[in-house]
Every structure is written in structure tokens, then in C-alpha cells.
Design a protein around this motif. Structure first.
Motif, PDB file in Angstrom:
ATOM      1  N   ALA A   1      -8.045   3.328  -1.709  1.00 45.30           N
ATOM      2  CA  ALA A   1      -9.035   2.606  -1.153  1.00 45.30           C
ATOM      3  C   ALA A   1      -9.292   1.138  -1.238  1.00 45.30           C
ATOM      4  O   ALA A   1      -9.253   0.390  -0.220  1.00 45.30           O
ATOM      5  CB  ALA A   1     -10.342   3.338  -1.730  1.00 45.30           C
ATOM      6  N   VAL A   2      -8.663   0.567  -2.098  1.00 38.47           N
ATOM      7  CA  VAL A   2      -8.513  -0.883  -2.413  1.00 38.47           C
ATOM      8  C   VAL A   2      -7.314  -1.368  -1.523  1.00 38.47           C
ATOM      9  O   VAL A   2      -7.536  -2.528  -0.935  1.00 38.47           O
ATOM     10  CB  VAL A   2      -8.214  -1.349  -3.860  1.00 38.47           C
ATOM     11  N   ASP A   3      -6.390  -0.481  -1.520  1.00 38.96           N
ATOM     12  CA  ASP A   3      -5.124  -0.992  -0.420  1.00 38.96           C
ATOM     13  C   ASP A   3      -5.561  -1.222   0.732  1.00 38.96           C
ATOM     14  O   ASP A   3      -5.120  -2.236   1.482  1.00 38.96           O
ATOM     15  CB  ASP A   3      -4.134   0.068  -0.695  1.00 38.96           C
TER      16      ASP A   3
ATOM     17  N   GLU B   1      -5.340   6.878  -8.374  1.00 35.17           N
ATOM     18  CA  GLU B   1      -5.030   6.917  -7.039  1.00 35.17           C
ATOM     19  C   GLU B   1      -5.743   6.642  -6.152  1.00 35.17           C
ATOM     20  O   GLU B   1      -5.517   5.801  -5.208  1.00 35.17           O
ATOM     21  CB  GLU B   1      -3.636   7.902  -6.993  1.00 35.17           C
ATOM     22  N   SER B   2      -6.827   7.321  -6.189  1.00 37.23           N
ATOM     23  CA  SER B   2      -7.629   7.667  -5.039  1.00 37.23           C
ATOM     24  C   SER B   2      -8.457   6.261  -4.933  1.00 37.23           C
ATOM     25  O   SER B   2      -8.664   5.546  -3.797  1.00 37.23           O
ATOM     26  CB  SER B   2      -8.755   8.373  -5.348  1.00 37.23           C
TER      27      SER B   2
ATOM     28  N   GLY C   1       0.588   7.522 -12.638  1.00 34.03           N
ATOM     29  CA  GLY C   1       0.106   6.368 -12.635  1.00 34.03           C
ATOM     30  C   GLY C   1       1.070   5.269 -12.910  1.00 34.03           C
ATOM     31  O   GLY C   1       0.715   4.124 -12.985  1.00 34.03           O
ATOM     32  N   GLN C   2       2.317   5.655 -12.780  1.00 31.39           N
ATOM     33  CA  GLN C   2       3.529   4.637 -12.988  1.00 31.39           C
ATOM     34  C   GLN C   2       4.310   4.434 -11.665  1.00 31.39           C
ATOM     35  O   GLN C   2       4.322   5.139 -10.859  1.00 31.39           O
ATOM     36  CB  GLN C   2       4.403   5.142 -13.917  1.00 31.39           C
TER      37      GLN C   2
ATOM     38  N   ALA D   1       0.794  -1.166   0.077  1.00 31.41           N
ATOM     39  CA  ALA D   1       0.068   0.282  -0.133  1.00 31.41           C
ATOM     40  C   ALA D   1       0.712   1.173   0.071  1.00 31.41           C
ATOM     41  O   ALA D   1       0.518   2.162  -0.641  1.00 31.41           O
ATOM     42  CB  ALA D   1      -0.930   0.178   1.208  1.00 31.41           C
ATOM     43  N   ALA D   2       1.966   1.373   0.646  1.00 35.79           N
ATOM     44  CA  ALA D   2       2.823   2.493   0.842  1.00 35.79           C
ATOM     45  C   ALA D   2       3.362   2.581  -0.674  1.00 35.79           C
ATOM     46  O   ALA D   2       3.724   3.863  -0.993  1.00 35.79           O
ATOM     47  CB  ALA D   2       4.106   2.020   1.868  1.00 35.79           C
ATOM     48  N   SER D   3       3.653   1.919  -1.543  1.00 34.62           N
ATOM     49  CA  SER D   3       4.146   1.911  -2.735  1.00 34.62           C
ATOM     50  C   SER D   3       3.238   2.972  -3.712  1.00 34.62           C
ATOM     51  O   SER D   3       3.585   3.474  -4.550  1.00 34.62           O
ATOM     52  CB  SER D   3       4.351   0.480  -3.593  1.00 34.62           C
TER      53      SER D   3
END
Length: 203
Positions: free
Chosen positions: A171-173, A166-167, A33-34, A24-26
Motif C-alpha cells: 500500500a505504501v509503495d 507485506e500488505s 519479511g526479508q 515496489a516490485a522488490s
């Protein structure tokens, strides 16, 4: 019941917690987006605790479903290989200033290698988590709500990585991290019952 794995409950519990958190930190280091150098490095390193986490979770099923526990673990580890390789792509892409479109066009000339290392194993990671969550619930190895969250996180995972928003990714992370962190905490605080001597990587 003793697992017999060369992994202690401490290492297993910490890996269950670290794997989704490092992953998740990544996301915080994405660049348009990369993954980039930092994000790619974190994704790559997160695969080590991910593999250990998978070993711990599949080990819970080895008595009732030995074939699935064995084959499923191999498939999951292959899925982790894709995560590590995508991490390397992010590092090399930024380090050598290779645009996303360029590396995709270049990889098209090496389609077999690209598919084996990146694109084919990629979906196996969330698919492994989804099936694992369902089986863990059916075999009553985890609470239903934990298995359900794991399944939801696995289903939502592609939605966060394909469009690279990203948002949504954050949320998924969080959704994916919640059940694994709780499972890791339970692994750490639950005493290990041993029936015979075994070796572990830490005590």
C-alpha cells in the motif's frame, strides 16, 4: 529555464517513473519479511534511478533555494546508499543462509560501520522525500496534491519497512509511486526550454 544538468528530460522522467516502480516490485519477492536475493537485487538497482530522480527534483529548486538544493541532494543520495546496502544484506543473507538475527548480532561488533552504511542513512531517505515534498509545494514547483501524496508516502514509508508487513508495504509503495510516476510523465511530455547550450546524456 534551463537546468544545466547533464541529464535530459527523458532520462529524468523515466527515472522518476522507474525508481518507485522497481522499488515496489522488490516487495513482491520478500521472504518472511526479508528482502532475499531477488528483492535485494531490485532494491539495489532501484537506487540508480532514485538518485537521478532526486537530482531532477532538487534541480527544480536550485534557483530559489540553491543551498537547500545542494545540501538536500547530498543528504538524499546518502539515504539512497542505505537502500543499496540493505539490498546487499538481503542478497548475502539468502545466498549464505545467514539468519536476520545473526547478521544483526554480528553487525553489533562493527557498530560504527553498520551505522554509517545502514542505520544512520536509512531514515534520511523518507525524510528527504518529506522535506522535498513540502518545499516543492511551497515554491509552487508541483501541484499541491502531488506534493501532498509525496509527503504522505514519505511519512508512511517507515511504517512499511520497520514491521515488514507485506500488505502495508504494498500500500505504501503504491502511495509513494503515484506522485512520482505522474511527475515523471509530466517531465516527459513537457517541452524543455533552453536559454543556452547544454550537454545531456541522451537526446
Amino acid at each position: 529555464m534551463e537546468s544545466g544538468l547533464p541529464i535530459s528530460k527523458t532520462a529524468g522522467g523515466l527515472s522518476l517513473i522507474a525508481a518507485p516502480l522497481v522499488f515496489a516490485a522488490s516487495t513482491f519477492f520478500w521472504k518472511e519479511g526479508q528482502y532475499g536475493v531477488t528483492g535485494g537485487t531490485l532494491i539495489n538497482l532501484s537506487q540508480v534511478p532514485w538518485i537521478i530522480a532526486f537530482i531532477v527534483l532538487f534541480d527544480k529548486l536550485k534557483m530559489e533555494m540553491p543551498r537547500y538544493a545542494t545540501v538536500g541532494l547530498i543528504v538524499a543520495i546518502y539515504g539512497c546508499l542505505s537502500g543499496a546496502n540493505f539490498g546487499f544484506v538481503g542478497v548475502y543473507g539468502e545466498a549464505f543462509q545467514i539468519p536476520h538475527k545473526t547478521y544483526l548480532e554480528t553487525l553489533s561488533h562493527y557498530s560504527l560501520s553498520a551505522n554509517l552504511l545502514l542505520f544512520w542513512p536509512g531514515p534520511l531517505f523518507p525524510l528527504s522525500l518529506l522535506v522535498l515534498g513540502i518545499v516543492l509545494i511551497r515554491q509552487k514547483k508541483v501541484e499541491v496534491w502531488l506534493g501532498a501524496l509525496l509527503c504522505l508516502g514519505a511519512i508512511a514509508f517507515p511504517l512499511s519497512r520497520i514491521p515488514r508487513i507485506e500488505s502495508i508495504a504494498h500500500a505504501v509503495d503504491i502511495l509513494l509511486a503515484l506522485p512520482l510516476v505522474v511527475m515523471g510523465y509530466k517531465e516527459l511530455i513537457t517541452p524543455k526550454v533552453e536559454n543556452r547550450p547544454s550537454h545531456s546524456i541522451d537526446q
